[in-house]
Design a protein around this motif. Structure first.
Motif, PDB file in Angstrom:
ATOM      1  N   SER A 117      59.399 -18.875  22.002  1.00  9.77           N
ATOM      2  CA  SER A 117      60.169 -19.126  23.222  1.00  9.77           C
ATOM      3  C   SER A 117      60.972 -17.893  23.614  1.00  9.77           C
ATOM      4  O   SER A 117      61.100 -17.571  24.808  1.00  9.77           O
ATOM      5  CB  SER A 117      61.103 -20.322  23.021  1.00  9.77           C
ATOM      6  OG  SER A 117      60.378 -21.500  22.717  1.00  9.77           O
ATOM      7  N   THR A 118      61.519 -17.196  22.620  1.00 13.17           N
ATOM      8  CA  THR A 118      62.259 -15.975  22.927  1.00 13.17           C
ATOM      9  C   THR A 118      61.327 -14.889  23.452  1.00 13.17           C
ATOM     10  O   THR A 118      61.735 -14.055  24.275  1.00 13.17           O
ATOM     11  CB  THR A 118      62.995 -15.458  21.680  1.00 13.17           C
ATOM     12  OG1 THR A 118      62.043 -15.166  20.644  1.00 13.17           O
ATOM     13  CG2 THR A 118      63.965 -16.508  21.154  1.00 13.17           C
ATOM     14  N   LEU A 119      60.071 -14.878  23.003  1.00 11.56           N
ATOM     15  CA  LEU A 119      59.106 -13.921  23.538  1.00 11.56           C
ATOM     16  C   LEU A 119      58.837 -14.194  25.020  1.00 11.56           C
ATOM     17  O   LEU A 119      58.676 -13.259  25.811  1.00 11.56           O
ATOM     18  CB  LEU A 119      57.805 -13.984  22.745  1.00 11.56           C
ATOM     19  CG  LEU A 119      57.816 -13.332  21.364  1.00 11.56           C
ATOM     20  CD1 LEU A 119      56.465 -13.522  20.677  1.00 11.56           C
ATOM     21  CD2 LEU A 119      58.147 -11.849  21.462  1.00 11.56           C
ATOM     22  N   ALA A 120      58.779 -15.470  25.390  1.00 11.13           N
ATOM     23  CA  ALA A 120      58.594 -15.800  26.805  1.00 11.13           C
ATOM     24  C   ALA A 120      59.775 -15.312  27.633  1.00 11.13           C
ATOM     25  O   ALA A 120      59.605 -14.803  28.749  1.00 11.13           O
ATOM     26  CB  ALA A 120      58.411 -17.310  26.971  1.00 11.13           C
ATOM     27  N   VAL A 121      60.994 -15.443  27.084  1.00 15.18           N
ATOM     28  CA  VAL A 121      62.174 -14.928  27.773  1.00 15.18           C
ATOM     29  C   VAL A 121      62.105 -13.403  27.846  1.00 15.18           C
ATOM     30  O   VAL A 121      62.490 -12.790  28.857  1.00 15.18           O
ATOM     31  CB  VAL A 121      63.461 -15.385  27.057  1.00 15.18           C
ATOM     32  CG1 VAL A 121      64.687 -14.759  27.693  1.00 15.18           C
ATOM     33  CG2 VAL A 121      63.566 -16.907  27.084  1.00 15.18           C
ATOM     34  N   GLY A 122      61.610 -12.766  26.774  1.00 21.84           N
ATOM     35  CA  GLY A 122      61.421 -11.323  26.808  1.00 21.84           C
ATOM     36  C   GLY A 122      60.440 -10.903  27.889  1.00 21.84           C
ATOM     37  O   GLY A 122      60.618  -9.876  28.547  1.00 21.84           O
ATOM     38  N   ALA A 123      59.389 -11.707  28.076  1.00 20.43           N
ATOM     39  CA  ALA A 123      58.431 -11.423  29.147  1.00 20.43           C
ATOM     40  C   ALA A 123      59.110 -11.461  30.504  1.00 20.43           C
ATOM     41  O   ALA A 123      58.781 -10.667  31.397  1.00 20.43           O
ATOM     42  CB  ALA A 123      57.271 -12.424  29.096  1.00 20.43           C
ATOM     43  N   VAL A 124      60.069 -12.364  30.672  1.00 22.67           N
ATOM     44  CA  VAL A 124      60.826 -12.432  31.925  1.00 22.67           C
ATOM     45  C   VAL A 124      61.608 -11.140  32.142  1.00 22.67           C
ATOM     46  O   VAL A 124      61.639 -10.591  33.253  1.00 22.67           O
ATOM     47  CB  VAL A 124      61.788 -13.637  31.901  1.00 22.67           C
ATOM     48  CG1 VAL A 124      62.768 -13.564  33.061  1.00 22.67           C
ATOM     49  CG2 VAL A 124      61.001 -14.936  31.961  1.00 22.67           C
ATOM     50  N   ALA A 125      62.248 -10.643  31.082  1.00 20.32           N
ATOM     51  CA  ALA A 125      63.028  -9.410  31.205  1.00 20.32           C
ATOM     52  C   ALA A 125      62.136  -8.237  31.612  1.00 20.32           C
ATOM     53  O   ALA A 125      62.476  -7.458  32.510  1.00 20.32           O
ATOM     54  CB  ALA A 125      63.732  -9.112  29.885  1.00 20.32           C
ATOM     55  N   PHE A 126      60.988  -8.102  30.960  1.00 14.40           N
ATOM     56  CA  PHE A 126      60.074  -7.018  31.302  1.00 14.40           C
ATOM     57  C   PHE A 126      59.529  -7.182  32.722  1.00 14.40           C
ATOM     58  O   PHE A 126      59.376  -6.202  33.458  1.00 14.40           O
ATOM     59  CB  PHE A 126      58.918  -6.966  30.302  1.00 14.40           C
ATOM     60  CG  PHE A 126      59.286  -6.357  28.977  1.00 14.40           C
ATOM     61  CD1 PHE A 126      59.670  -5.033  28.890  1.00 14.40           C
ATOM     62  CD2 PHE A 126      59.232  -7.114  27.818  1.00 14.40           C
ATOM     63  CE1 PHE A 126      60.003  -4.461  27.675  1.00 14.40           C
ATOM     64  CE2 PHE A 126      59.561  -6.554  26.593  1.00 14.40           C
ATOM     65  CZ  PHE A 126      59.952  -5.225  26.518  1.00 14.40           C
ATOM     66  N   ALA A 127      59.216  -8.424  33.112  1.00 11.15           N
ATOM     67  CA  ALA A 127      58.701  -8.671  34.463  1.00 11.15           C
ATOM     68  C   ALA A 127      59.742  -8.325  35.515  1.00 11.15           C
ATOM     69  O   ALA A 127      59.409  -7.833  36.601  1.00 11.15           O
ATOM     70  CB  ALA A 127      58.272 -10.127  34.607  1.00 11.15           C
ATOM     71  N   THR A 128      61.008  -8.568  35.217  1.00 11.33           N
ATOM     72  CA  THR A 128      62.081  -8.238  36.151  1.00 11.33           C
ATOM     73  C   THR A 128      62.163  -6.731  36.368  1.00 11.33           C
ATOM     74  O   THR A 128      62.280  -6.259  37.509  1.00 11.33           O
ATOM     75  CB  THR A 128      63.420  -8.765  35.613  1.00 11.33           C
ATOM     76  OG1 THR A 128      63.328 -10.187  35.421  1.00 11.33           O
ATOM     77  CG2 THR A 128      64.546  -8.468  36.591  1.00 11.33           C
ATOM     78  N   VAL A 129      62.092  -5.978  35.269  1.00 13.70           N
ATOM     79  CA  VAL A 129      62.099  -4.516  35.384  1.00 13.70           C
ATOM     80  C   VAL A 129      60.891  -4.045  36.186  1.00 13.70           C
ATOM     81  O   VAL A 129      60.997  -3.182  37.076  1.00 13.70           O
ATOM     82  CB  VAL A 129      62.103  -3.867  33.990  1.00 13.70           C
ATOM     83  CG1 VAL A 129      61.944  -2.349  34.096  1.00 13.70           C
ATOM     84  CG2 VAL A 129      63.387  -4.213  33.241  1.00 13.70           C
ATOM     85  N   ASN A 130      59.740  -4.634  35.896  1.00 14.98           N
ATOM     86  CA  ASN A 130      58.511  -4.257  36.586  1.00 14.98           C
ATOM     87  C   ASN A 130      58.627  -4.495  38.093  1.00 14.98           C
ATOM     88  O   ASN A 130      58.295  -3.621  38.908  1.00 14.98           O
ATOM     89  CB  ASN A 130      57.348  -5.060  36.014  1.00 14.98           C
ATOM     90  CG  ASN A 130      56.040  -4.781  36.731  1.00 14.98           C
ATOM     91  OD1 ASN A 130      55.392  -3.763  36.522  1.00 14.98           O
ATOM     92  ND2 ASN A 130      55.638  -5.712  37.580  1.00 14.98           N
ATOM     93  N   ASP A 131      59.105  -5.657  38.484  1.00 13.35           N
ATOM     94  CA  ASP A 131      59.209  -5.985  39.907  1.00 13.35           C
ATOM     95  C   ASP A 131      60.261  -5.125  40.604  1.00 13.35           C
ATOM     96  O   ASP A 131      60.074  -4.707  41.756  1.00 13.35           O
ATOM     97  CB  ASP A 131      59.557  -7.465  40.077  1.00 13.35           C
ATOM     98  CG  ASP A 131      58.353  -8.366  39.821  1.00 13.35           C
ATOM     99  OD1 ASP A 131      57.276  -7.836  39.510  1.00 13.35           O
ATOM    100  OD2 ASP A 131      58.500  -9.599  39.917  1.00 13.35           O
ATOM    101  N   ALA A 132      61.388  -4.881  39.918  1.00  8.32           N
ATOM    102  CA  ALA A 132      62.445  -4.077  40.522  1.00  8.32           C
ATOM    103  C   ALA A 132      61.973  -2.644  40.763  1.00  8.32           C
ATOM    104  O   ALA A 132      62.229  -2.068  41.831  1.00  8.32           O
ATOM    105  CB  ALA A 132      63.686  -4.083  39.624  1.00  8.32           C
ATOM    106  N   VAL A 133      61.287  -2.061  39.784  1.00  6.86           N
ATOM    107  CA  VAL A 133      60.780  -0.702  39.942  1.00  6.86           C
ATOM    108  C   VAL A 133      59.730  -0.654  41.041  1.00  6.86           C
ATOM    109  O   VAL A 133      59.698   0.269  41.863  1.00  6.86           O
ATOM    110  CB  VAL A 133      60.200  -0.182  38.615  1.00  6.86           C
ATOM    111  CG1 VAL A 133      59.485   1.155  38.815  1.00  6.86           C
ATOM    112  CG2 VAL A 133      61.306  -0.021  37.583  1.00  6.86           C
ATOM    113  N   THR A 134      58.862  -1.664  41.089  1.00  3.39           N
ATOM    114  CA  THR A 134      57.829  -1.702  42.119  1.00  3.39           C
ATOM    115  C   THR A 134      58.433  -1.753  43.502  1.00  3.39           C
ATOM    116  O   THR A 134      57.950  -1.116  44.443  1.00  3.39           O
ATOM    117  CB  THR A 134      56.908  -2.922  41.908  1.00  3.39           C
ATOM    118  OG1 THR A 134      56.343  -2.864  40.599  1.00  3.39           O
ATOM    119  CG2 THR A 134      55.792  -2.946  42.926  1.00  3.39           C
TER     120      THR A 134
END
Length: 256
Positions: A117-134
Protein backbone atom coordinates in the motif's frame (compact mmCIF):
# COMPACT_ATOMS: atom_id res chain seq x y z
CA UNK A 1 23.81 19.72 -36.87
CA UNK A 2 26.70 21.34 -35.00
CA UNK A 3 26.08 22.99 -31.67
CA UNK A 4 27.68 26.38 -31.28
CA UNK A 5 26.70 26.98 -27.66
CA UNK A 6 28.22 24.93 -24.85
CA UNK A 7 25.03 25.33 -22.84
CA UNK A 8 23.26 23.11 -25.36
CA UNK A 9 23.20 19.32 -25.45
CA UNK A 10 22.80 17.70 -28.87
CA UNK A 11 20.66 14.55 -29.01
CA UNK A 12 21.75 12.32 -31.92
CA UNK A 13 19.22 10.66 -34.22
CA UNK A 14 18.51 6.93 -34.22
CA UNK A 15 17.61 5.16 -37.43
CA UNK A 16 15.02 2.73 -36.09
CA UNK A 17 12.85 4.76 -33.78
CA UNK A 18 9.83 4.70 -36.04
CA UNK A 19 7.41 7.49 -35.53
CA UNK A 20 9.89 9.85 -33.93
CA UNK A 21 12.11 9.53 -36.99
CA UNK A 22 9.15 9.92 -39.35
CA UNK A 23 8.04 13.11 -37.58
CA UNK A 24 11.61 14.45 -37.56
CA UNK A 25 11.64 14.66 -33.76
CA UNK A 26 14.92 12.88 -33.11
CA UNK A 27 17.29 15.77 -33.80
CA UNK A 28 16.36 18.18 -31.03
CA UNK A 29 18.38 21.07 -29.69
CA UNK A 30 18.10 21.00 -25.90
CA UNK A 31 19.38 23.37 -23.26
CA UNK A 32 20.87 21.92 -20.11
CA UNK A 33 17.70 22.97 -18.28
CA UNK A 34 15.56 21.11 -20.82
CA UNK A 35 17.73 18.02 -20.48
CA UNK A 36 17.43 18.26 -16.69
CA UNK A 37 13.64 18.47 -16.82
CA UNK A 38 13.46 15.50 -19.17
CA UNK A 39 15.77 13.52 -16.89
CA UNK A 40 13.68 14.31 -13.83
CA UNK A 41 10.56 13.31 -15.72
CA UNK A 42 12.12 10.03 -16.84
CA UNK A 43 13.32 9.26 -13.30
CA UNK A 44 9.84 10.00 -11.93
CA UNK A 45 8.29 7.73 -14.55
CA UNK A 46 10.71 4.94 -13.61
CA UNK A 47 9.87 5.34 -9.93
CA UNK A 48 6.15 5.44 -10.63
CA UNK A 49 6.24 2.35 -12.84
CA UNK A 50 8.35 0.40 -10.34
CA UNK A 51 6.10 1.23 -7.39
CA UNK A 52 2.85 0.85 -9.31
CA UNK A 53 3.66 -2.52 -10.91
CA UNK A 54 5.00 -3.97 -7.66
CA UNK A 55 1.91 -2.85 -5.77
CA UNK A 56 -0.37 -4.06 -8.55
CA UNK A 57 1.13 -7.55 -8.35
CA UNK A 58 0.15 -7.82 -4.67
CA UNK A 59 -3.01 -5.70 -4.37
CA UNK A 60 -6.42 -5.63 -6.05
CA UNK A 61 -6.32 -3.51 -9.19
CA UNK A 62 -9.26 -1.39 -8.00
CA UNK A 63 -7.44 -0.48 -4.76
CA UNK A 64 -4.25 0.55 -6.55
CA UNK A 65 -6.20 2.55 -9.11
CA UNK A 66 -8.22 4.28 -6.40
CA UNK A 67 -5.03 5.39 -4.66
CA UNK A 68 -3.61 6.68 -7.96
CA UNK A 69 -6.66 8.92 -8.41
CA UNK A 70 -5.27 11.22 -5.72
CA UNK A 71 -2.67 12.51 -8.20
CA UNK A 72 -4.80 15.47 -9.41
CA UNK A 73 -5.26 16.55 -5.79
CA UNK A 74 -1.57 16.13 -4.99
CA UNK A 75 -0.84 18.38 -7.97
CA UNK A 76 -2.92 21.07 -6.27
CA UNK A 77 -0.73 20.71 -3.18
CA UNK A 78 2.44 21.08 -5.26
CA UNK A 79 1.01 24.07 -7.14
CA UNK A 80 -0.08 25.79 -3.95
CA UNK A 81 3.04 25.15 -1.87
CA UNK A 82 5.85 25.25 -4.42
CA UNK A 83 4.65 26.86 -7.66
CA UNK A 84 3.01 29.96 -6.27
CA UNK A 85 -0.52 29.17 -7.43
CA UNK A 86 -3.32 30.64 -5.35
CA UNK A 87 -5.42 27.82 -3.90
CA UNK A 88 -8.59 28.77 -2.05
CA UNK A 89 -9.92 27.12 1.08
CA UNK A 90 -12.53 25.16 -0.88
CA UNK A 91 -9.90 23.42 -2.98
CA UNK A 92 -7.75 22.79 0.10
CA UNK A 93 -10.81 21.24 1.73
CA UNK A 94 -11.29 19.01 -1.32
CA UNK A 95 -7.65 17.93 -1.05
CA UNK A 96 -8.07 17.00 2.63
CA UNK A 97 -11.26 15.04 1.93
CA UNK A 98 -9.57 13.29 -0.98
CA UNK A 99 -6.64 12.22 1.17
CA UNK A 100 -9.10 10.95 3.78
CA UNK A 101 -10.62 8.84 1.02
CA UNK A 102 -7.19 7.36 0.26
CA UNK A 103 -6.73 6.53 3.94
CA UNK A 104 -10.02 4.63 3.80
CA UNK A 105 -8.68 2.61 0.87
CA UNK A 106 -5.30 1.72 2.38
CA UNK A 107 -6.53 1.64 6.03
CA UNK A 108 -3.20 1.97 7.88
CA UNK A 109 -3.03 0.08 11.15
CA UNK A 110 -5.47 -2.63 10.06
CA UNK A 111 -4.90 -6.15 8.78
CA UNK A 112 -5.62 -4.95 5.23
CA UNK A 113 -2.65 -2.58 5.29
CA UNK A 114 0.74 -3.78 4.05
CA UNK A 115 3.96 -2.46 2.60
CA UNK A 116 2.53 -2.67 -0.91
CA UNK A 117 0.00 0.00 0.00
CA UNK A 118 2.87 2.37 0.74
CA UNK A 119 4.33 1.55 -2.68
CA UNK A 120 1.05 2.66 -4.27
CA UNK A 121 1.32 5.93 -2.33
CA UNK A 122 4.92 6.21 -3.55
CA UNK A 123 3.64 5.80 -7.11
CA UNK A 124 1.37 8.79 -6.47
CA UNK A 125 4.34 10.89 -5.37
CA UNK A 126 6.35 9.99 -8.47
CA UNK A 127 3.32 10.57 -10.73
CA UNK A 128 2.85 14.02 -9.20
CA UNK A 129 6.44 14.97 -9.98
CA UNK A 130 6.05 13.57 -13.48
CA UNK A 131 2.88 15.55 -14.21
CA UNK A 132 4.22 18.76 -12.69
CA UNK A 133 7.42 18.62 -14.74
CA UNK A 134 5.45 17.79 -17.89
CA UNK A 135 3.22 20.79 -17.34
CA UNK A 136 6.22 23.15 -17.29
CA UNK A 137 8.21 21.50 -20.06
CA UNK A 138 9.07 24.19 -22.66
CA UNK A 139 7.12 24.13 -25.91
CA UNK A 140 10.37 23.91 -27.88
CA UNK A 141 10.70 20.29 -26.73
CA UNK A 142 8.46 18.17 -29.02
CA UNK A 143 5.94 16.03 -27.18
CA UNK A 144 6.99 12.98 -29.16
CA UNK A 145 10.63 13.49 -28.22
CA UNK A 146 9.71 13.89 -24.53
CA UNK A 147 7.74 10.63 -24.69
CA UNK A 148 10.64 8.90 -26.46
CA UNK A 149 13.15 10.17 -23.90
CA UNK A 150 11.06 8.76 -21.07
CA UNK A 151 10.49 5.45 -22.85
CA UNK A 152 14.23 5.00 -23.42
CA UNK A 153 14.94 5.73 -19.77
CA UNK A 154 12.35 3.21 -18.59
CA UNK A 155 13.65 0.63 -21.09
CA UNK A 156 17.27 1.00 -19.97
CA UNK A 157 16.32 0.79 -16.30
CA UNK A 158 14.11 -2.25 -16.86
CA UNK A 159 16.83 -3.96 -18.88
CA UNK A 160 19.36 -3.38 -16.12
CA UNK A 161 16.99 -4.78 -13.50
CA UNK A 162 16.00 -7.85 -15.50
CA UNK A 163 19.65 -8.74 -16.12
CA UNK A 164 19.82 -9.84 -12.47
CA UNK A 165 16.76 -12.10 -12.80
CA UNK A 166 17.11 -15.68 -14.13
CA UNK A 167 15.71 -16.02 -17.65
CA UNK A 168 12.35 -17.70 -18.06
CA UNK A 169 10.90 -18.69 -21.40
CA UNK A 170 7.99 -16.51 -22.53
CA UNK A 171 5.13 -18.06 -24.45
CA UNK A 172 3.87 -16.64 -27.73
CA UNK A 173 0.67 -15.50 -26.01
CA UNK A 174 2.63 -13.62 -23.35
CA UNK A 175 4.76 -12.01 -26.06
CA UNK A 176 1.52 -10.80 -27.62
CA UNK A 177 0.39 -9.35 -24.30
CA UNK A 178 3.75 -7.66 -23.73
CA UNK A 179 3.67 -6.17 -27.23
CA UNK A 180 0.18 -4.81 -26.67
CA UNK A 181 1.24 -3.35 -23.31
CA UNK A 182 4.30 -1.76 -24.91
CA UNK A 183 2.24 -0.07 -27.60
CA UNK A 184 -0.31 1.08 -25.03
CA UNK A 185 2.37 2.57 -22.77
CA UNK A 186 4.07 4.30 -25.72
CA UNK A 187 0.76 5.86 -26.76
CA UNK A 188 0.08 6.79 -23.14
CA UNK A 189 3.43 8.59 -22.82
CA UNK A 190 2.73 10.65 -25.94
CA UNK A 191 -0.87 11.55 -25.12
CA UNK A 192 0.06 12.38 -21.52
CA UNK A 193 2.65 14.90 -22.66
CA UNK A 194 0.26 16.47 -25.17
CA UNK A 195 -2.58 16.66 -22.62
CA UNK A 196 -0.55 18.05 -19.73
CA UNK A 197 1.14 20.68 -21.91
CA UNK A 198 -1.69 21.94 -24.10
CA UNK A 199 -4.96 20.75 -22.57
CA UNK A 200 -7.21 22.63 -20.21
CA UNK A 201 -6.66 20.66 -16.99
CA UNK A 202 -10.05 21.57 -15.58
CA UNK A 203 -11.60 19.82 -18.61
CA UNK A 204 -9.09 17.03 -19.20
CA UNK A 205 -8.31 15.85 -15.68
CA UNK A 206 -11.76 14.37 -14.88
CA UNK A 207 -11.21 11.87 -17.70
CA UNK A 208 -8.55 10.30 -15.46
CA UNK A 209 -11.36 8.79 -13.41
CA UNK A 210 -12.59 6.76 -16.36
CA UNK A 211 -9.53 4.59 -15.76
CA UNK A 212 -10.85 3.82 -12.29
CA UNK A 213 -14.13 2.55 -13.75
CA UNK A 214 -12.22 0.26 -16.08
CA UNK A 215 -10.01 -0.92 -13.22
CA UNK A 216 -13.01 -1.94 -11.13
CA UNK A 217 -14.66 -3.70 -14.07
CA UNK A 218 -11.51 -5.56 -15.13
CA UNK A 219 -10.72 -6.53 -11.55
CA UNK A 220 -14.20 -7.97 -11.09
CA UNK A 221 -14.45 -9.71 -14.46
CA UNK A 222 -10.91 -11.04 -14.85
CA UNK A 223 -9.66 -11.50 -11.30
CA UNK A 224 -12.86 -11.74 -9.23
CA UNK A 225 -11.69 -8.77 -7.14
CA UNK A 226 -14.63 -6.84 -5.74
CA UNK A 227 -14.02 -3.65 -3.74
CA UNK A 228 -15.23 -3.82 -0.15
CA UNK A 229 -17.31 -1.13 1.50
CA UNK A 230 -14.39 0.94 2.82
CA UNK A 231 -12.63 0.87 -0.53
CA UNK A 232 -15.80 1.82 -2.37
CA UNK A 233 -16.62 4.73 -0.05
CA UNK A 234 -13.04 5.98 -0.05
CA UNK A 235 -12.92 5.82 -3.84
CA UNK A 236 -16.12 7.87 -4.09
CA UNK A 237 -14.63 10.51 -1.78
CA UNK A 238 -11.47 10.72 -3.90
CA UNK A 239 -13.41 11.04 -7.15
CA UNK A 240 -15.88 13.62 -5.84
CA UNK A 241 -13.08 15.66 -4.28
CA UNK A 242 -11.14 15.65 -7.54
CA UNK A 243 -14.14 16.64 -9.62
CA UNK A 244 -15.03 19.44 -7.20
CA UNK A 245 -11.48 20.80 -7.26
CA UNK A 246 -11.58 20.90 -11.07
CA UNK A 247 -14.93 22.64 -10.94
CA UNK A 248 -13.57 25.29 -8.58
CA UNK A 249 -10.51 25.80 -10.78
CA UNK A 250 -12.75 26.23 -13.81
CA UNK A 251 -14.90 28.78 -11.98
CA UNK A 252 -11.83 30.69 -10.90
CA UNK A 253 -10.49 30.86 -14.45
CA UNK A 254 -13.83 32.15 -15.71
CA UNK A 255 -13.86 34.80 -12.98
CA UNK A 256 -10.39 35.97 -13.96
Amino acid sequence: QPVGDRSMVQVPPANHLGLAWYRNCLLVRLSIADFGLLSIRAAAQIGMASCFLTALAHMPIANVSAIMQIVPLSLIVVAGLFLGEVVGWRRWSAVVIGFCGVLMVIRPGTDDFNSYSTLAVGAVAFATVNDAVTRYLPNRVPALFAALFTAIGVCLFSGAMTSAIPWQAISAFNWLILSFCGLSVAAGYFFQVMTMRFGDLSFVAPFRYIGLVWAVLLGALLFDEWPDGWTGFGTILVVLSGLYSFYREHRQRLAN
